[in-house]
Design a protein around this motif. Structure first.
Motif, mmCIF file in Angstrom:
data_model
loop_
_atom_site.group_PDB
_atom_site.id
_atom_site.type_symbol
_atom_site.label_atom_id
_atom_site.label_comp_id
_atom_site.label_asym_id
_atom_site.label_seq_id
_atom_site.Cartn_x
_atom_site.Cartn_y
_atom_site.Cartn_z
ATOM 1 N N SER A 190 61.243 27.864 -24.123
ATOM 2 C CA SER A 190 60.160 27.655 -25.081
ATOM 3 C C SER A 190 60.425 26.417 -25.932
ATOM 4 N N THR A 193 59.737 23.234 -23.740
ATOM 5 C CA THR A 193 58.322 22.895 -23.590
ATOM 6 C C THR A 193 57.730 22.363 -24.892
ATOM 7 N N SER A 194 58.204 22.869 -26.023
ATOM 8 C CA SER A 194 57.747 22.345 -27.305
ATOM 9 C C SER A 194 58.168 20.888 -27.471
ATOM 10 N N GLN A 197 55.949 18.670 -25.365
ATOM 11 C CA GLN A 197 54.615 18.463 -25.929
ATOM 12 C C GLN A 197 54.607 17.447 -27.059
ATOM 13 N N ASN A 265 56.029 28.513 -26.248
ATOM 14 C CA ASN A 265 55.500 28.581 -24.889
ATOM 15 C C ASN A 265 54.672 29.835 -24.676
ATOM 16 N N ILE A 372 56.894 26.454 -15.164
ATOM 17 C CA ILE A 372 56.653 26.033 -16.543
ATOM 18 C C ILE A 372 57.131 24.610 -16.760
ATOM 19 N N ALA A 373 58.312 24.288 -16.236
ATOM 20 C CA ALA A 373 58.858 22.940 -16.411
ATOM 21 C C ALA A 373 57.983 21.888 -15.734
ATOM 22 N N ALA A 376 54.727 21.535 -17.761
ATOM 23 C CA ALA A 376 54.941 20.820 -19.019
ATOM 24 C C ALA A 376 55.301 19.358 -18.793
ATOM 25 N N ILE A 378 58.128 18.260 -17.541
ATOM 26 C CA ILE A 378 59.551 18.007 -17.783
ATOM 27 C C ILE A 378 60.253 17.577 -16.507
#
Length: 419
Positions: A190, A193-194, A197, A265, A372-373, A376, A378
């Motif tokens: 989490s 991902t922050s 962003q 996230n 998720i990565a 996002a 990443i």
């Protein structure tokens, strides 16, 4: 959407759901984790096989109109949210006090040491070619560290269930350690991902992000179950009376929205929502959770895993040397750390190896990490493929090992003093 677009969307969903269930069942029949077949079904439909050999058919089904990818992406995220919500139901909340010291040792060995190894890995190997558009060094390093230490509760639980060893002390210790481990790692993801962003940020921004994430988890778990129990008993709660399933899903969506507003996230928000529901003492929730689990396992989650396979383009995105090196190195570190830690507590070699292989099972969380990565920004597609393949290979190896072990009458765990 036009009639044409709707028809192609439903055709795509039919293919994804059918292939996921068909190949998932085949893998289950061959005593392999079902998730391997679900992703494999999507892999066959994607650019790896269908798109490579019959590109016109692939375009006809999955690229018939410009926004079809976005439509399928909505099902992808709904499936991922449902997976995490249901996973939260099953988080182990009570640990046997006789096993807490061993669980603590395994958590430190399986999480802390591999996490540090992953953290320092970019100083030895250049991961820059595998970063995504938002892959700043801190966010990318967090993902690498998490990938070195993640353990799959759903997959290892399913392996233990299939082998009828879920009630053993060994299984309880593994699941207890994996529960604590994954909670820390999801908080780390989490945070990653922050950062993706909002850029790398300064120390103040980083501290604020950590504080918001911990506050969200702490407040939700401390007050959520009691508040939910109280609200559920109110006579004016028409949503619960009208549809218990709809009511619990609405709780999930609410906490996901709150997490997103706090820049936490959203998928982690779904996990916390499941943990809140799972911690409620309201007995009426139990059959509802079972039905939500059945709906998710029958519809949303297989589509999610099939789309994971659909997104994989092995001819163009697989870096075989990098993938093999990543799997071997990360697995060797995880298994060795847990093996040595268990040996230091006095366990024999076989018991220590069993703990190491169990904690190296990455399964669903490894795939969720990749999803998720990538979403996002990443990591890039090549690293995404590596993480998915690593999750599948480690899950397959663990399942085969424990099946082989039991078939030969070998013990999972010997207590201290036994020979």
């Amino acid at each position: 959407m036009t009639e044409f677009e709707l028809s192609r969307m439903f055709l795509a969903l039919f293919c994804l759901l059918g292939m996921a269930h068909g190949f998932g069942y085949a893998c289950q029949w061959f005593k392999m984790p079902r998730v391997i077949g679900e992703i494999g079904g999507g892999l066959l439909l994607g650019p790896t096989v269908l798109g490579f050999f019959l590109p016109e058919v692939y375009t006809f089904i999955f690229a018939a109109f410009p926004t079809e990818g976005q439509v399928l992406s909505a099902f992808y995220w709904i499936g991922l949210t449902a997976l995490m919500f249901v996973s939260g139901f099953r988080v182990q909340r009570k640990l046997d006090r006789h096993d807490t010291s061993l669980i603590a040792v395994i958590v430190v060995a399986a999480t802390g040491l591999p996490f540090l190894a992953g953290w320092f890995a970019p100083q030895v190997f250049d991961f820059a070619p595998y970063a995504g558009p938002n892959g700043g060094m801190l966010a990318l390093t967090l993902v690498i560290a998490i990938a070195f230490s993640v353990t799959s509760i759903p997959v290892i639980s399913k392996i233990f269930l299939d082998l009828d060893i879920i009630q053993t002390r060994f299984a309880r210790i593994v699941l207890g350690a994996a529960t604590i481990q994954d909670l820390f790692l999801w908080i780390g993801l989490s945070l990653a991902t922050s950062l993706a962003q909002g850029g790398e940020g300064d120390a103040g921004d980083l501290a604020l992000t950590i504080t918001k994430t911990l506050a969200f988890v702490g407040v939700a778990l401390a007050f959520g179950p009691r508040l939910l129990n109280w609200v559920s008993r109110l006579r004016i709660n028409l949503v619960w009376k009208a549809s218990p399933i709809g009511y619990l899903f609405s709780i999930c969506f609410l906490l996901v929205a709150v997490a997103s507003l706090l820049s936490v996230n959203l998928v982690f928000g779904a996990l916390v929502a499941g943990m809140v529901v799972g911690a409620c003492s309201n007995g009426a929730f139990e059959p509802v959770k079972e039905r939500i689990g059945d709906i998710s396992a029958g519809l949303f989650v297989p589509i999610y895993f099939a789309i994971v396979g659909l997104k994989i383009d092995l001819p163009n995105d697989l870096d075989l040397g990098f993938t093999l090196g990543f799997i071997v190195l990360s697995s060797a570190i995880e298994i060795a750390c847990v093996f040595v830690a268990a040996k230091l507590t006095g366990r024999d070699m076989l018991t220590s190896l069993n703990f190491g292989l169990a904690m190296n099972t990455r399964g669903g969380p490894g795939i969720v990490l990749a999803s998720i990565a990538l979403g996002a920004g990443i990591i890039n597609e090549t690293f995404y493929v590596t993480l998915v393949v690593a999750a599948l290979v480690t899950s397959l190896v663990s399942g085969m090992w424990f099946r082989w072990l039991l078939a030969r009458g070998k013990p999972l765990m010997r207590d201290l003093g036994e020979t």
